[in-house]
Design a protein around this motif. Structure first.
Motif, mmCIF file in Angstrom:
data_model
loop_
_atom_site.group_PDB
_atom_site.id
_atom_site.type_symbol
_atom_site.label_atom_id
_atom_site.label_comp_id
_atom_site.label_asym_id
_atom_site.label_seq_id
_atom_site.Cartn_x
_atom_site.Cartn_y
_atom_site.Cartn_z
ATOM 1 N N ARG A 92 1.772 5.950 6.174
ATOM 2 C CA ARG A 92 0.996 7.162 6.487
ATOM 3 C C ARG A 92 1.536 8.369 5.707
ATOM 4 N NH1 ARG A 92 -2.720 8.414 10.106
ATOM 5 N NH2 ARG A 92 -2.609 6.378 11.115
ATOM 6 N N HIS A 93 2.864 8.478 5.634
ATOM 7 C CA HIS A 93 3.493 9.612 4.956
ATOM 8 C C HIS A 93 3.201 9.592 3.454
ATOM 9 C CE1 HIS A 93 6.237 12.905 4.392
ATOM 10 N NE2 HIS A 93 7.018 12.189 3.599
ATOM 11 N N SER A 94 3.337 8.430 2.829
ATOM 12 C CA SER A 94 3.096 8.355 1.378
ATOM 13 C C SER A 94 1.636 8.616 1.045
ATOM 14 C CB SER A 94 3.549 7.000 0.824
ATOM 15 O OG SER A 94 2.857 5.928 1.442
ATOM 16 N N ALA A 95 0.730 8.197 1.922
ATOM 17 C CA ALA A 95 -0.698 8.476 1.697
ATOM 18 C C ALA A 95 -0.957 9.976 1.742
ATOM 19 C CB ALA A 95 -1.543 7.752 2.745
ATOM 20 N N ALA A 96 -0.320 10.668 2.685
ATOM 21 C CA ALA A 96 -0.498 12.119 2.793
ATOM 22 C C ALA A 96 0.075 12.833 1.584
ATOM 23 C CB ALA A 96 0.161 12.631 4.073
ATOM 24 N N LEU A 97 1.236 12.394 1.096
ATOM 25 C CA LEU A 97 1.843 13.020 -0.073
ATOM 26 C C LEU A 97 0.986 12.808 -1.325
ATOM 27 C CD1 LEU A 97 5.608 12.122 0.481
ATOM 28 C CD2 LEU A 97 4.516 14.358 0.774
ATOM 29 N N ARG A 109 10.377 -6.227 4.908
ATOM 30 C CA ARG A 109 11.414 -6.492 5.911
ATOM 31 C C ARG A 109 11.692 -5.281 6.797
ATOM 32 N NH1 ARG A 109 13.271 -9.354 1.298
ATOM 33 N NH2 ARG A 109 14.636 -7.644 0.642
ATOM 34 N N LEU A 110 11.012 -4.166 6.539
ATOM 35 C CA LEU A 110 11.192 -2.979 7.385
ATOM 36 C C LEU A 110 10.576 -3.226 8.765
ATOM 37 C CD1 LEU A 110 10.238 -0.182 4.817
ATOM 38 C CD2 LEU A 110 12.539 -0.718 5.672
ATOM 39 N N PRO A 111 11.099 -2.585 9.792
ATOM 40 C CA PRO A 111 10.496 -2.722 11.122
ATOM 41 C C PRO A 111 9.056 -2.195 11.115
ATOM 42 C CG PRO A 111 12.661 -1.678 11.253
ATOM 43 C CD PRO A 111 12.301 -1.734 9.799
ATOM 44 N N PRO A 112 8.184 -2.769 11.934
ATOM 45 C CA PRO A 112 6.793 -2.315 11.981
ATOM 46 C C PRO A 112 6.648 -0.804 12.180
ATOM 47 C CG PRO A 112 6.986 -4.379 13.147
ATOM 48 C CD PRO A 112 8.370 -3.971 12.779
ATOM 49 N N ALA A 113 7.467 -0.225 13.057
ATOM 50 C CA ALA A 113 7.360 1.219 13.309
ATOM 51 C C ALA A 113 7.651 2.012 12.048
ATOM 52 C CB ALA A 113 8.320 1.632 14.417
ATOM 53 N N THR A 114 8.602 1.554 11.254
ATOM 54 C CA THR A 114 8.941 2.239 10.003
ATOM 55 C C THR A 114 7.815 2.078 8.993
ATOM 56 O OG1 THR A 114 11.290 1.836 10.412
ATOM 57 C CG2 THR A 114 10.648 2.403 8.164
ATOM 58 N N LEU A 115 7.263 0.876 8.906
ATOM 59 C CA LEU A 115 6.152 0.651 7.977
ATOM 60 C C LEU A 115 4.957 1.539 8.326
ATOM 61 C CD1 LEU A 115 6.193 -3.213 7.379
ATOM 62 C CD2 LEU A 115 6.422 -1.420 5.636
ATOM 63 N N VAL A 139 0.838 -1.207 0.000
ATOM 64 C CA VAL A 139 0.000 0.000 0.000
ATOM 65 C C VAL A 139 0.870 1.254 0.000
ATOM 66 C CG1 VAL A 139 -1.697 1.311 1.337
ATOM 67 C CG2 VAL A 139 -2.018 -1.147 0.965
ATOM 68 N N HIS A 140 1.983 1.209 0.726
ATOM 69 C CA HIS A 140 2.924 2.335 0.716
ATOM 70 C C HIS A 140 3.473 2.565 -0.688
ATOM 71 C CE1 HIS A 140 6.457 4.766 1.283
ATOM 72 N NE2 HIS A 140 7.256 3.742 1.034
ATOM 73 N N PHE A 141 4.003 1.505 -1.302
ATOM 74 C CA PHE A 141 4.608 1.676 -2.623
ATOM 75 C C PHE A 141 3.569 1.963 -3.701
ATOM 76 C CE2 PHE A 141 8.195 -0.550 -0.545
ATOM 77 C CZ PHE A 141 9.177 0.402 -0.813
ATOM 78 N N ASN A 142 2.335 1.526 -3.493
ATOM 79 C CA ASN A 142 1.261 1.883 -4.414
ATOM 80 C C ASN A 142 1.033 3.394 -4.408
ATOM 81 O OD1 ASN A 142 -1.998 2.449 -4.351
ATOM 82 N ND2 ASN A 142 -1.379 1.123 -6.049
ATOM 83 N N ALA A 143 1.098 4.001 -3.226
ATOM 84 C CA ALA A 143 0.951 5.456 -3.152
ATOM 85 C C ALA A 143 2.065 6.151 -3.920
ATOM 86 C CB ALA A 143 0.938 5.921 -1.696
ATOM 87 N N LEU A 144 3.289 5.659 -3.789
ATOM 88 C CA LEU A 144 4.398 6.255 -4.527
ATOM 89 C C LEU A 144 4.216 6.085 -6.031
ATOM 90 C CD1 LEU A 144 7.497 5.226 -2.344
ATOM 91 C CD2 LEU A 144 6.050 7.266 -2.187
ATOM 92 N N ARG A 163 8.198 -3.622 -8.966
ATOM 93 C CA ARG A 163 7.070 -3.658 -8.027
ATOM 94 C C ARG A 163 7.269 -4.769 -7.006
ATOM 95 N NH1 ARG A 163 2.645 -6.814 -7.563
ATOM 96 N NH2 ARG A 163 0.730 -5.898 -6.693
ATOM 97 N N ASN A 164 7.578 -5.968 -7.481
ATOM 98 C CA ASN A 164 7.743 -7.113 -6.580
ATOM 99 C C ASN A 164 8.913 -6.929 -5.623
ATOM 100 O OD1 ASN A 164 5.571 -8.301 -7.864
ATOM 101 N ND2 ASN A 164 6.845 -9.510 -9.258
ATOM 102 N N ASP A 165 10.023 -6.371 -6.139
ATOM 103 C CA ASP A 165 11.199 -6.147 -5.297
ATOM 104 C C ASP A 165 10.909 -5.119 -4.207
ATOM 105 O OD1 ASP A 165 12.613 -7.962 -6.799
ATOM 106 O OD2 ASP A 165 13.740 -6.462 -7.939
ATOM 107 N N GLU A 166 10.150 -4.065 -4.558
ATOM 108 C CA GLU A 166 9.795 -3.054 -3.564
ATOM 109 C C GLU A 166 8.983 -3.662 -2.426
ATOM 110 O OE1 GLU A 166 9.552 1.072 -6.211
ATOM 111 O OE2 GLU A 166 7.708 -0.037 -5.737
ATOM 112 N N ILE A 167 8.004 -4.471 -2.789
ATOM 113 C CA ILE A 167 7.152 -5.084 -1.772
ATOM 114 C C ILE A 167 7.974 -6.022 -0.890
ATOM 115 C CG2 ILE A 167 5.186 -6.629 -1.381
ATOM 116 C CD1 ILE A 167 4.027 -5.486 -4.060
#
Length: 197
Positions: free
Chosen positions: A95-100, A84-90, A46-51, A75-79
């Motif tokens: 949230r940030h990409s959705a706002a942008l 593997r990012l920490p939950p806090a980072t995800l 969902v984050h990378f979809n916003a980007l 697309r697949n590599d991004e996902i």
């Protein structure tokens, strides 16, 4: 533009982000109903979809082509890497990409909305389709998070638009006859469909 798309984006994005906030850190490693995807994969997607949709918004704003993805491998590599990012980072990046993305869409002019862009599936559409593409992603994936949101929680007019869209896409994949038989009560069970959309 599909009627209601901009409102649906706002509402469904909030539904998805609220769902992410309700996940415990350990939940990010748990599976979803999507083959091979954990909840971390889902949030990363969902984050990378916003980007990716921001690139389409830039295309609409400037007239210069900015594809959603350079390739399906990108697309697949991004996902995969995002999962593997920490939950806090995800939580932060989704949230940030959705706002942008919301800012980018709000800045489009009447002329920009009419420009044609190309979706990840290769469809040429006016930029007015971008809000629908996002609304569909965040609404369906709010359900996929498995935190109690179901299709019953989504607006009726959104569900109607989604059904039309999905049946059209399935029909274009050659699955229309089986769906028609089942949806008209001429088949006892749902047809076997291709990969999830």
């Amino acid at each position: 533009m599909i009627t209601g798309s901009r409102t649906w984006v706002k509402e469904a994005t909030q539904l998805f982000l609220d769902g992410v906030d309700h996940l415990d850190d350990a939940d990010f490693a748990s599976p979803t109903g999507l083959p091979g995807w954990t909840k971390a994969h889902l949030v990363a997607h969902v984050h990378f979809n916003a980007l990716a949709l921001r690139r389409l918004a830039r295309w609409a704003a400037t007239g210069d082509p900015h594809p959603m993805y350079a390739s399906s491998e990108q697309r697949n590599d991004e996902i995969a890497s995002g999962s593997r990012l920490p939950p806090a980072t995800l939580r932060l990046v989704v949230r940030h990409s959705a706002a942008l993305l919301a800012e980018d869409l709000a800045a489009l002019t009447d002329e920009s909305w009419l420009r044609e862009v190309v979706t990840a599936q290769g469809r040429i559409v006016p930029a007015t389709e971008i809000p629908w593409l996002r609304a569909r992603e965040v609404a369906i994936h709010a359900v996929d998070l498995g935190i109690g949101v179901t299709f019953d929680n989504l607006p009726d007019d959104f569900v109607n638009a989604l059904l039309i869209d999905v049946v059209r896409r399935r029909s274009n994949l050659g699955e229309g006859p089986g769906l028609a038989a089942w949806l008209t009560g001429r088949a006892q069970s749902a047809p076997r469909l291709g990969p999830w959309l």
